[in-house]
Design a protein around this motif. Structure first.
Motif, PDB file in Angstrom:
ATOM      1  N   ALA A   4     -15.875  84.418 -28.152  1.00 59.42           N
ATOM      2  CA  ALA A   4     -15.024  83.982 -27.038  1.00 59.42           C
ATOM      3  C   ALA A   4     -14.189  82.754 -27.380  1.00 59.42           C
ATOM      4  CB  ALA A   4     -15.883  83.702 -25.804  1.00 59.42           C
ATOM      5  N   ILE A   5     -14.707  81.895 -28.274  1.00 59.90           N
ATOM      6  CA  ILE A   5     -13.984  80.647 -28.574  1.00 59.90           C
ATOM      7  C   ILE A   5     -13.171  80.733 -29.868  1.00 59.90           C
ATOM      8  CG2 ILE A   5     -15.662  79.236 -27.327  1.00 59.90           C
ATOM      9  CD1 ILE A   5     -16.848  78.426 -30.022  1.00 59.90           C
ATOM     10  N   GLN A   6     -13.207  81.881 -30.537  1.00 64.15           N
ATOM     11  CA  GLN A   6     -12.512  82.006 -31.824  1.00 64.15           C
ATOM     12  C   GLN A   6     -11.053  81.564 -31.761  1.00 64.15           C
ATOM     13  OE1 GLN A   6     -13.695  86.106 -32.915  1.00 64.15           O
ATOM     14  NE2 GLN A   6     -14.113  85.340 -34.967  1.00 64.15           N
ATOM     15  N   ASP A   7     -10.354  81.966 -30.698  1.00 61.15           N
ATOM     16  CA  ASP A   7      -8.915  81.703 -30.603  1.00 61.15           C
ATOM     17  C   ASP A   7      -8.594  80.265 -30.188  1.00 61.15           C
ATOM     18  OD1 ASP A   7      -8.451  84.300 -31.330  1.00 61.15           O
ATOM     19  OD2 ASP A   7      -8.241  85.028 -29.269  1.00 61.15           O
ATOM     20  N   THR A   8      -9.610  79.486 -29.835  1.00 62.88           N
ATOM     21  CA  THR A   8      -9.364  78.117 -29.369  1.00 62.88           C
ATOM     22  C   THR A   8      -9.559  77.078 -30.466  1.00 62.88           C
ATOM     23  OG1 THR A   8     -11.665  77.671 -28.708  1.00 62.88           O
ATOM     24  CG2 THR A   8     -10.271  78.834 -27.114  1.00 62.88           C
ATOM     25  N   LEU A   9      -9.954  77.507 -31.657  1.00 60.12           N
ATOM     26  CA  LEU A   9     -10.320  76.571 -32.718  1.00 60.12           C
ATOM     27  C   LEU A   9      -9.134  76.241 -33.622  1.00 60.12           C
ATOM     28  CD1 LEU A   9     -13.687  78.310 -33.677  1.00 60.12           C
ATOM     29  CD2 LEU A   9     -13.405  76.254 -32.289  1.00 60.12           C
TER      30      LEU A   9
ATOM     31  N   TRP B 138     -23.787  75.363 -31.322  1.00 61.13           N
ATOM     32  CA  TRP B 138     -22.357  75.172 -31.598  1.00 61.13           C
ATOM     33  C   TRP B 138     -22.038  73.707 -31.893  1.00 61.13           C
ATOM     34  CZ3 TRP B 138     -18.586  77.451 -33.620  1.00 61.13           C
ATOM     35  CH2 TRP B 138     -17.310  76.897 -33.554  1.00 61.13           C
TER      36      TRP B 138
ATOM     37  N   GLU C  55     -20.540  84.166 -27.492  1.00 61.41           N
ATOM     38  CA  GLU C  55     -19.892  82.885 -27.222  1.00 61.41           C
ATOM     39  C   GLU C  55     -18.962  82.492 -28.370  1.00 61.41           C
ATOM     40  OE1 GLU C  55     -18.600  79.583 -25.315  1.00 61.41           O
ATOM     41  OE2 GLU C  55     -19.757  81.266 -24.504  1.00 61.41           O
ATOM     42  N   PHE C  56     -19.408  82.690 -29.602  1.00 64.06           N
ATOM     43  CA  PHE C  56     -18.571  82.332 -30.751  1.00 64.06           C
ATOM     44  C   PHE C  56     -17.331  83.214 -30.820  1.00 64.06           C
ATOM     45  CE2 PHE C  56     -22.279  80.422 -33.449  1.00 64.06           C
ATOM     46  CZ  PHE C  56     -22.482  79.475 -32.449  1.00 64.06           C
TER      47      PHE C  56
ATOM     48  N   THR D 171     -24.935  76.058 -26.765  1.00 59.65           N
ATOM     49  CA  THR D 171     -24.166  74.812 -26.886  1.00 59.65           C
ATOM     50  C   THR D 171     -24.734  73.920 -27.979  1.00 59.65           C
ATOM     51  OG1 THR D 171     -23.519  74.869 -24.556  1.00 59.65           O
ATOM     52  CG2 THR D 171     -23.438  72.724 -25.657  1.00 59.65           C
TER      53      THR D 171
ATOM     54  N   SER E 199     -20.261  72.598 -35.274  1.00 62.18           N
ATOM     55  CA  SER E 199     -18.991  71.855 -35.279  1.00 62.18           C
ATOM     56  C   SER E 199     -19.122  70.544 -36.038  1.00 62.18           C
ATOM     57  CB  SER E 199     -18.534  71.573 -33.849  1.00 62.18           C
ATOM     58  OG  SER E 199     -18.334  72.774 -33.148  1.00 62.18           O
TER      59      SER E 199
END
Length: 324
Positions: free
Chosen positions: A25-30, A227, A22-23, A224, A231
């Motif tokens: 998968a979201i790397q590029d959205t941060l 994360w 999951e981490f 979730t 965050s």
């Protein structure tokens, strides 16, 4: 762009793999660069896992001796967040070797290593268990007394106490049974929903306990939660000493869990034979009712965990999709 670092201790296990996937998968959205690393111990990380998380760095670490932490310091640096998923988590194995249970489950080497960074800038998210509770009532709250009935539970209480005394910023998550889809590199232990599905699919009667109760948590909800805490720490860097019960909203027995699987799959409910846990000698004492009150979790993180029925449906749909 600033860079943040997350280390998953026990990254090849069930929860560890889900977190890494999951981490990744979201790397590029941060709004910042996120670097990932993970530890393993017994076996090298499987190729399928490495392909799924190509930018995560693997490190061989022995939690009992602290061998490997220096390598992380030199080649990854101080993490902003460490998620400790590593544990000897089979209660019977802990009963057989209580020394190993204490050595692995009490993260003294990990805390000592984190304390070597003088700025206190790392949040430790530590996975504990509902088995810290005695199991003599329903819906335990975080402030209730911990009276574990087996070595596994005692080792996790010792871990909680060690962290709270010796480390400054932490979130301790008392997790119930974790269920959900299989990992990208399948773990060797049987997963509860998949096991029940495979047993009932054979059309043969099977015994299930009616008198042990838990609040199973869907694995993606747990991801979730981790994360959200991560965050919050990265964005606010406010001191954190948090203890949370982490479970789903439903108190269920093994019979009720099996019935949920049967309803969704259309299996004959008569295959599910209701028996008392006292009829089976598992080689370890097991608490009867360690269902948990999750009010603090839902209010602190403003979330509503997935119902067991919905989680089972999502799990079985994911299994069907991966098999087709």
């Amino acid at each position: 762009m600033s860079s943040k670092k997350i280390l998953i201790v026990g990254g090849t296990g069930y929860l560890g793999q889900h977190l890494l996937q999951e981490f990744t998968a979201i790397q590029d959205t941060l709004p910042y660069a996120l670097s990932l690393a993970f530890t393993y111990h017994t076996n090298p990380p499987p190729e399928r896992l490495l392909k799924a998380i190509p930018h995560a760095l693997p490190f061989h670490v022995d939690l009992r001796t602290s061998n490997g932490f220096d390598d992380i310091s030199q080649n990854f640096g101080q993490p902003d967040v460490v998620v400790n998923c590593a544990a000897l988590s089979v209660p019977r194995a802990c009963e057989v070797d209580p020394t190993a249970a204490m050595a692995i489950n009490v993260p003294s080497a990990l805390v000592k290593w984190l304390s070597s960074f003088s700025n206190g800038g790392t949040l430790l998210i530590h996975l504990s268990t509902d088995q810290v509770y005695e199991g003599t009532k329903s819906f335990y709250k975080e402030d209730d007394e911990t009276l574990p009935v087996n070595v596994y539970g005692r080792s996790k209480v010792a871990a909680e106490q060690f962290i709270s005394v010796n480390y400054s910023n932490f979130a301790i998550l008392r997790s119930s049974i974790i269920y959900g889809p299989q990992t990208v590199s399948p773990v060797p232990k049987s997963l509860p929903v998949q096991w029940m599905d495979s047993v009932l699919a054979k059309g043969e009667a099977m015994d299930f306990f009616h008198d042990e109760f838990r609040c199973p948590v869907y694995v993606k909800d747990l991801v979730t939660i981790v994360w959200t805490l991560t965050s919050r720490w990265i964005s606010e860097k406010e001191p954190m000493q948090l203890l949370l019960n982490v479970g789903g909203p439903d108190r269920v027995s093994r019979v009720q869990m099996a019935e949920a699987v049967a309803h969704i799959r259309g299996y004959n409910l008569s295959l599910i034979k209701s028996v008392s846990s006292s009829t089976v000698n598992r080689g370890v004492k097991s608490p009867a009712d360690i269902s948990m009150d999750i009010t603090r979790l839902t209010q602190t993180l403003n979330m509503s965990p997935t119902s067991f029925r919905d989680g089972v449906k999502l799990t079985l749909e994911a299994e069907f999709a991966s098999a087709s």
